[in-house]
Design a protein around this motif. Structure first.
Motif, mmCIF file in Angstrom:
data_model
loop_
_atom_site.group_PDB
_atom_site.id
_atom_site.type_symbol
_atom_site.label_atom_id
_atom_site.label_comp_id
_atom_site.label_asym_id
_atom_site.label_seq_id
_atom_site.Cartn_x
_atom_site.Cartn_y
_atom_site.Cartn_z
ATOM 1 N N LEU A 1 -10.623 5.975 15.824
ATOM 2 C CA LEU A 1 -9.177 5.810 15.682
ATOM 3 C C LEU A 1 -8.476 7.154 15.793
ATOM 4 C CD1 LEU A 1 -9.048 3.406 12.596
ATOM 5 C CD2 LEU A 1 -8.768 2.791 14.996
ATOM 6 N N SER A 2 -7.373 7.175 16.512
ATOM 7 C CA SER A 2 -6.545 8.384 16.570
ATOM 8 C C SER A 2 -5.796 8.530 15.247
ATOM 9 C CB SER A 2 -5.542 8.279 17.722
ATOM 10 O OG SER A 2 -4.573 7.266 17.431
ATOM 11 N N GLU A 3 -5.202 9.681 15.046
ATOM 12 C CA GLU A 3 -4.394 9.882 13.835
ATOM 13 C C GLU A 3 -3.285 8.836 13.757
ATOM 14 O OE1 GLU A 3 -4.748 11.971 11.177
ATOM 15 O OE2 GLU A 3 -6.645 12.588 12.084
ATOM 16 N N ARG A 4 -2.666 8.531 14.879
ATOM 17 C CA ARG A 4 -1.587 7.535 14.919
ATOM 18 C C ARG A 4 -2.132 6.154 14.547
ATOM 19 N NH1 ARG A 4 3.418 6.414 13.892
ATOM 20 N NH2 ARG A 4 3.977 4.477 14.884
ATOM 21 N N GLN A 5 -3.293 5.803 15.068
ATOM 22 C CA GLN A 5 -3.888 4.506 14.741
ATOM 23 C C GLN A 5 -4.256 4.422 13.266
ATOM 24 O OE1 GLN A 5 -6.929 4.761 17.799
ATOM 25 N NE2 GLN A 5 -6.060 2.983 18.862
ATOM 26 N N ARG A 6 -4.724 5.520 12.706
ATOM 27 C CA ARG A 6 -5.048 5.539 11.274
ATOM 28 C C ARG A 6 -3.794 5.321 10.446
ATOM 29 N NH1 ARG A 6 -9.305 10.647 11.025
ATOM 30 N NH2 ARG A 6 -10.676 9.830 12.642
ATOM 31 N N SER A 7 -2.719 5.973 10.857
ATOM 32 C CA SER A 7 -1.437 5.791 10.157
ATOM 33 C C SER A 7 -0.953 4.344 10.291
ATOM 34 C CB SER A 7 -0.406 6.765 10.733
ATOM 35 O OG SER A 7 0.843 6.584 10.126
ATOM 36 N N ASP A 8 -1.069 3.803 11.493
ATOM 37 C CA ASP A 8 -0.680 2.401 11.714
ATOM 38 C C ASP A 8 -1.538 1.465 10.864
ATOM 39 O OD1 ASP A 8 1.201 3.251 13.561
ATOM 40 O OD2 ASP A 8 0.010 2.671 15.319
ATOM 41 N N LEU A 9 -2.834 1.744 10.796
ATOM 42 C CA LEU A 9 -3.736 0.918 9.995
ATOM 43 C C LEU A 9 -3.310 0.927 8.529
ATOM 44 C CD1 LEU A 9 -6.286 -0.804 9.665
ATOM 45 C CD2 LEU A 9 -7.595 1.337 9.504
ATOM 46 N N GLN A 10 -2.983 2.099 8.011
ATOM 47 C CA GLN A 10 -2.529 2.185 6.620
ATOM 48 C C GLN A 10 -1.255 1.373 6.415
ATOM 49 O OE1 GLN A 10 -2.496 6.202 4.938
ATOM 50 N NE2 GLN A 10 -4.025 6.756 6.471
ATOM 51 N N SER A 11 -0.344 1.437 7.353
ATOM 52 C CA SER A 11 0.900 0.659 7.248
ATOM 53 C C SER A 11 0.621 -0.835 7.277
ATOM 54 C CB SER A 11 1.855 1.017 8.389
ATOM 55 O OG SER A 11 2.266 2.351 8.294
ATOM 56 N N ILE A 12 -0.231 -1.250 8.196
ATOM 57 C CA ILE A 12 -0.574 -2.669 8.314
ATOM 58 C C ILE A 12 -1.255 -3.160 7.042
ATOM 59 C CG2 ILE A 12 -2.095 -4.293 9.526
ATOM 60 C CD1 ILE A 12 -1.498 -2.587 12.091
ATOM 61 N N LEU A 13 -2.204 -2.384 6.534
ATOM 62 C CA LEU A 13 -2.889 -2.785 5.301
ATOM 63 C C LEU A 13 -1.923 -2.826 4.125
ATOM 64 C CD1 LEU A 13 -6.260 -0.860 5.758
ATOM 65 C CD2 LEU A 13 -5.854 -3.329 6.007
ATOM 66 N N GLY A 14 -0.923 -1.955 4.119
ATOM 67 C CA GLY A 14 0.107 -2.000 3.076
ATOM 68 C C GLY A 14 0.897 -3.301 3.122
ATOM 69 N N VAL A 15 1.207 -3.759 4.317
ATOM 70 C CA VAL A 15 1.924 -5.031 4.472
ATOM 71 C C VAL A 15 1.056 -6.179 3.942
ATOM 72 C CG1 VAL A 15 2.833 -6.687 6.165
ATOM 73 C CG2 VAL A 15 3.335 -4.246 6.410
ATOM 74 N N ILE A 16 -0.226 -6.153 4.293
ATOM 75 C CA ILE A 16 -1.136 -7.207 3.808
ATOM 76 C C ILE A 16 -1.243 -7.132 2.289
ATOM 77 C CG2 ILE A 16 -3.542 -8.003 3.826
ATOM 78 C CD1 ILE A 16 -3.627 -6.991 6.781
ATOM 79 N N ASP A 17 -1.334 -5.932 1.755
ATOM 80 C CA ASP A 17 -1.429 -5.763 0.299
ATOM 81 C C ASP A 17 -0.203 -6.364 -0.393
ATOM 82 O OD1 ASP A 17 -2.759 -4.715 -2.049
ATOM 83 O OD2 ASP A 17 -1.203 -3.178 -2.108
ATOM 84 N N ARG A 18 0.961 -6.140 0.170
ATOM 85 C CA ARG A 18 2.179 -6.713 -0.428
ATOM 86 C C ARG A 18 2.180 -8.240 -0.327
ATOM 87 N NH1 ARG A 18 3.854 -2.007 1.872
ATOM 88 N NH2 ARG A 18 4.691 -2.918 3.776
ATOM 89 N N GLY A 19 1.500 -8.784 0.678
ATOM 90 C CA GLY A 19 1.423 -10.231 0.845
ATOM 91 C C GLY A 19 0.407 -10.898 -0.070
ATOM 92 N N LEU A 20 -0.372 -10.103 -0.792
ATOM 93 C CA LEU A 20 -1.383 -10.680 -1.690
ATOM 94 C C LEU A 20 -0.773 -11.552 -2.777
ATOM 95 C CD1 LEU A 20 -4.012 -7.845 -2.144
ATOM 96 C CD2 LEU A 20 -4.299 -10.024 -0.984
ATOM 97 N N SER A 21 0.505 -11.398 -3.045
ATOM 98 C CA SER A 21 1.145 -12.226 -4.069
ATOM 99 C C SER A 21 1.033 -13.708 -3.723
ATOM 100 C CB SER A 21 2.608 -11.820 -4.245
ATOM 101 O OG SER A 21 3.320 -12.023 -3.024
ATOM 102 N N ALA A 22 0.851 -14.025 -2.455
ATOM 103 C CA ALA A 22 0.694 -15.429 -2.048
ATOM 104 C C ALA A 22 -0.542 -16.055 -2.669
ATOM 105 C CB ALA A 22 0.611 -15.522 -0.526
ATOM 106 N N TRP A 23 -1.532 -15.246 -3.008
ATOM 107 C CA TRP A 23 -2.768 -15.746 -3.608
ATOM 108 C C TRP A 23 -2.628 -15.947 -5.099
ATOM 109 C CZ3 TRP A 23 -6.644 -17.455 -0.648
ATOM 110 C CH2 TRP A 23 -6.675 -17.040 0.683
ATOM 111 N N ASP A 24 -1.649 -15.309 -5.726
ATOM 112 C CA ASP A 24 -1.370 -15.513 -7.148
ATOM 113 C C ASP A 24 -2.601 -15.259 -8.029
ATOM 114 O OD1 ASP A 24 0.850 -15.986 -8.626
ATOM 115 O OD2 ASP A 24 0.744 -18.164 -8.562
ATOM 116 N N PHE A 25 -3.439 -14.293 -7.658
ATOM 117 C CA PHE A 25 -4.696 -14.086 -8.376
ATOM 118 C C PHE A 25 -4.553 -13.260 -9.640
ATOM 119 C CE2 PHE A 25 -4.405 -10.511 -5.512
ATOM 120 C CZ PHE A 25 -4.986 -9.453 -6.180
ATOM 121 N N HIS A 26 -3.412 -12.665 -9.894
ATOM 122 C CA HIS A 26 -3.228 -11.876 -11.124
ATOM 123 C C HIS A 26 -2.780 -12.739 -12.295
ATOM 124 C CE1 HIS A 26 -4.099 -7.970 -9.501
ATOM 125 N NE2 HIS A 26 -3.268 -8.163 -8.499
ATOM 126 N N GLN A 27 -2.546 -14.009 -12.044
ATOM 127 C CA GLN A 27 -2.031 -14.870 -13.106
ATOM 128 C C GLN A 27 -3.075 -15.819 -13.602
ATOM 129 O OE1 GLN A 27 1.585 -16.640 -11.741
ATOM 130 N NE2 GLN A 27 2.501 -14.678 -11.284
#
Length: 174
Positions: A148-174
């Motif tokens: 992965l290029s530096e840009r791809q690594r940065s993009d990957l982190q951004s994409i994973l951040g979006v997925i992380d924010r979507g984890l609320s759909a699983w409601d696993f903390h409750q």
């Protein structure tokens, strides 16, 4: 809590996913395919990390405790803080700390202001263990990510951040 993750080595084809989508209208084929690939890669990465750490006689939970202690300016933290940062129960943390203490990698120290409280300190042996593990870990990590290029690594982190924010759909903390 550390769980063993199942390894799905046979990911479904798009044809199979389309068949499922016909039966379950809520199914989003590209979302499913992406999720399953991410889950498989995460499992593979966790297994690879386990294999690397086992060569140094460590398990992930204990390694993460050592890492968290090394991050502290004074190499010291409270068990409850460590448990919270790792997302484990206090009982699980006690077990991790017992094993690390038996190995001489950490030591429990009384808090002078409150003798009922204890702090955990990374020992010289614990630091030496990290000094042995980390070059191996960083070399393997660099090789893993070299495609992965530096840009791809940065993009990957951004994409994973979006997925992380979507984890609320699983409601696993409750």
């Amino acid at each position: 809590m550390w769980l063993t993750m199942l390894q799905l080595s046979d990911l479904p084809t798009e044809e199979i996913l389309q068949r499922f989508a016909q039966r379950y209208p809520e199914a989003d084929v590209t979302a499913i395919a992406s999720f399953l690939m991410l889950l498989r890669v995460a499992t593979d990465l966790s297994m690879a990390l386990d294999a690397c750490l086992s060569k140094h006689d460590l398990l992930q939970g204990r390694w993460w405790v050592l890492i968290l202690l090394m991050r502290e300016q004074d190499l010291t933290s409270q068990p409850s803080v460590l448990a919270e940062k790792l997302g484990v129960t206090r009982a699980t943390m006690t077990g991790l700390l017992d094993g690390l203490e038996q190995g001489g990698l950490v030591q429990r120290e009384s808090v002078p202001q409150d003798r009922r409280s204890v702090q955990i300190k990374l020992t010289a042996a614990g630091q030496a263990k990290l000094d042995a593990v980390m070059p191996d870990y960083y070399s393997r990590l660099r090789l893993c990510m070299q495609g992965l290029s530096e840009r791809q690594r940065s993009d990957l982190q951004s994409i994973l951040g979006v997925i992380d924010r979507g984890l609320s759909a699983w409601d696993f903390h409750q």
